[in-house]
Scaffold this motif. Structure first.
Motif, PDB file in Angstrom:
ATOM      1  N   THR A 287       3.311  -4.673  12.598  1.00 45.17           N
ATOM      2  CA  THR A 287       4.512  -3.402  12.283  1.00 45.17           C
ATOM      3  C   THR A 287       5.305  -2.403  13.068  1.00 45.17           C
ATOM      4  OG1 THR A 287       2.748  -2.492  11.510  1.00 45.17           O
ATOM      5  CG2 THR A 287       4.310  -0.765  11.029  1.00 45.17           C
ATOM      6  N   GLN A 316       1.711   0.397  -2.436  1.00 54.34           N
ATOM      7  CA  GLN A 316       1.401  -0.773  -1.839  1.00 54.34           C
ATOM      8  C   GLN A 316       1.418  -1.044  -0.284  1.00 54.34           C
ATOM      9  OE1 GLN A 316       2.399  -3.808  -3.931  1.00 54.34           O
ATOM     10  NE2 GLN A 316       1.702  -4.754  -1.294  1.00 54.34           N
ATOM     11  N   ASP A 320      -2.359  -2.890   1.075  1.00 57.38           N
ATOM     12  CA  ASP A 320      -2.722  -3.821   2.429  1.00 57.38           C
ATOM     13  C   ASP A 320      -3.399  -3.345   3.226  1.00 57.38           C
ATOM     14  OD1 ASP A 320      -0.588  -5.099   1.226  1.00 57.38           O
ATOM     15  OD2 ASP A 320       1.193  -4.213   2.166  1.00 57.38           O
ATOM     16  N   GLU A 351       8.719   1.707   4.094  1.00 55.79           N
ATOM     17  CA  GLU A 351       7.098   0.854   3.982  1.00 55.79           C
ATOM     18  C   GLU A 351       6.287   0.888   4.956  1.00 55.79           C
ATOM     19  OE1 GLU A 351       7.050  -2.966   1.641  1.00 55.79           O
ATOM     20  OE2 GLU A 351       6.986  -1.927  -0.495  1.00 55.79           O
ATOM     21  N   THR A 355       3.039   2.728   6.857  1.00 52.68           N
ATOM     22  CA  THR A 355       2.205   1.634   7.217  1.00 52.68           C
ATOM     23  C   THR A 355       2.098   2.538   9.021  1.00 52.68           C
ATOM     24  OG1 THR A 355       3.086  -0.277   5.874  1.00 52.68           O
ATOM     25  CG2 THR A 355       1.639  -0.586   7.849  1.00 52.68           C
TER      26      THR A 355
END
Length: 449
Positions: A287, A316, A320, A351, A355
């Motif tokens: 990330t 999503q 994940d 995203e 995350t």
């Protein structure tokens, strides 16, 4: 001790006023000197004494000539102790006073044959020692011969005339000073208008805006080198920032391959707590590398955003990271008011930001309870856990780079700062909000009207 900075405008005004005052004072001195050298002051004295004598002449009871003790005559006698004069009329009446210089004694015998005359060494600056003149008085028309002995009275009169001259000049100086104080600031302000525009442009410079230059047009020539030096410094900063960004992008690209190899090798390990911890660390590295690339890319293309469905994007991320959260001991929950909530932005970077918030909850949620991802129609996404929460006095510091809640915390302290940067580029913000239990972080977007 550092001196207080002075205003350029008022420095110019004060110096212009001082220069004008000095020039006027010099003009006064030159004028008085010129009047003295040409004999004008002496002539003025003699004309004045003739007027005083003429005003004081009267007839006595026998028809002869006499002088009234007028205030002007008294003053003339006190200021000119060497005053002398001879007065006669057409009937040969005569009146005299003072010590007549022997040089002019012969003139008295032929006074009736003279009309108007100036007597003395006229070649020495044009200043006569005596004057002969017919004047009209209350006693009729009389002939006056008068002069002085010594220069004391002349100097006194010169001072008097100079004082009168100064009394006229001083109001002129005051008027010119007032006009300068009123007009000069306006003139100076217009002359420095270009500098004011450069200052206004400088206040709008931001660290993430490159290519900004201060305007040089209409800047005074004396200040132009300073503005050019600032522009050169801005160019060097832009070049340094570009090198820095290029380095970050290259580093993130180079990290992708070893991170992918690490993920593959960790996935091949037998199940256990060590494997779970390694998977979390590898996911954090993935990330972080992705966020560095996203920031570099967004910084160049922030004007090319597209509609992003926050609900689909959040689903999503939950999909994940769900297995990672379950392996760490959490339950995952997803809530959304509607099936579609649109904002303008870059889906990949958003995203990654979400995350990062979920991974932050996994790291600091106490490894128990539920991690909830909530999407609200008002335009925000929340990630909440049931851990120990974030103290109120640390809720602003956690978004600073390299800041961690505990010294032994995991990660480099860059995740939340990168989330903040992504939200800022999207015109939104990230903040800690109140929660009944644990910590709750909210990504808020500006919704279209």
């Amino acid at each position: 001790m550092r001196s207080k900075p002075r205003s350029l405008k008022w420095l110019l005004v004060s110096r212009i006023v001082a220069l004008q005052a000095a020039m006027i004072a010099a003009l006064v001195a030159l004028t008085v000197g010129a009047l003295w050298s040409t004999g004008y002051l002496v002539d003025d004295y003699e004309g004045g004494s003739l007027d005083v004598l003429a005003d004081a002449i009267v007839r006595d009871a026998s028809g002869g000539l006499a002088l009234q003790p007028t205030s002007a005559l008294v003053r003339l006698r006190s200021e000119a102790p060497g005053l002398w004069f001879v007065i006669r009329d057409a009937e040969a009446h005569r009146l005299s006073e003072g010590n007549i210089p022997p040089t002019y004694a012969p003139v008295i015998g032929i006074l009736d044959k003279l009309n108007d005359a100036r007597l003395g060494q006229l070649g020495m600056g044009g200043k006569p020692d005596a004057v002969i003149k017919w004047v009209t008085t209350a006693a009729g028309k009389v002939h006056i011969l008068t002069g002085t002995q010594g220069q004391m009275s002349i100097r006194r009169l010169a001072l008097g005339v100079s004082g009168g001259f100064v009394s006229v000049i001083l109001p002129v100086i005051a008027l010119m000073t007032l006009a300068t104080l009123v007009a000069t600031p306006f003139v100076v302000r217009r002359a420095l208008a270009g500098l004011g525009r450069a200052v206004a442009q400088a206040t709008r410079i931001e660290f993430d805006k490159r290519g900004v230059q201060l305007p040089v047009n209409d800047v005074p020539v004396e200040i132009g080198p300073l503005v050019n030096a600032v522009n050169d410094a801005l160019q060097r900063l832009d070049a340094g920032y570009a090198r820095h960004q290029h380095f970050l992008a290259q580093a993130a690209h180079e990290l992708r391959t070893p991170i992918a190899i690490l993920n593959a090798r960790v996935a091949a390990l037998p199940p256990g707590s060590d494997k779970t911890s390694l998977l979390e660390d590898a996911a954090r590295l993935t990330t972080l590398a992705g966020q560095l690339l996203d920031l570099q890319r967004l910084d160049q293309k922030s004007n090319h955003f597209l509609p992003v469905n926050l609900v689909g994007m959040a689903k999503q991320v939950v999909f994940d990271l769900g297995p990672l959260a379950l392996a760490a001991g959490y339950d995952m929950s997803f809530e959304a008011e509607r099936g579609e909530i649109l904002v303008m932005g870059d889906q990949t970077s958003l995203e990654r930001a979400l995350t990062n918030l979920v991974q932050n909850a996994i790291d600091h949620g106490g490894r128990h309870g539920t991690i909830t991802v909530r999407v609200d129609a008002a335009g925000f996404v929340e990630v909440c856990d049931e851990g120990r929460g974030i103290p109120a006095n640390e809720r602003r510091q956690i978004f600073e780079p390299f800041n961690r809640l505990t010294p032994d915390g995991r990660g480099a302290g860059l995740g939340l700062n990168l989330v903040q940067e992504i939200m800022r580029l999207h015109g939104g913000q990230v903040a800690v909000v109140e929660a009944d239990k644990g910590a709750c972080l909210r990504m808020s977007f500006a919704m279209p009207s």
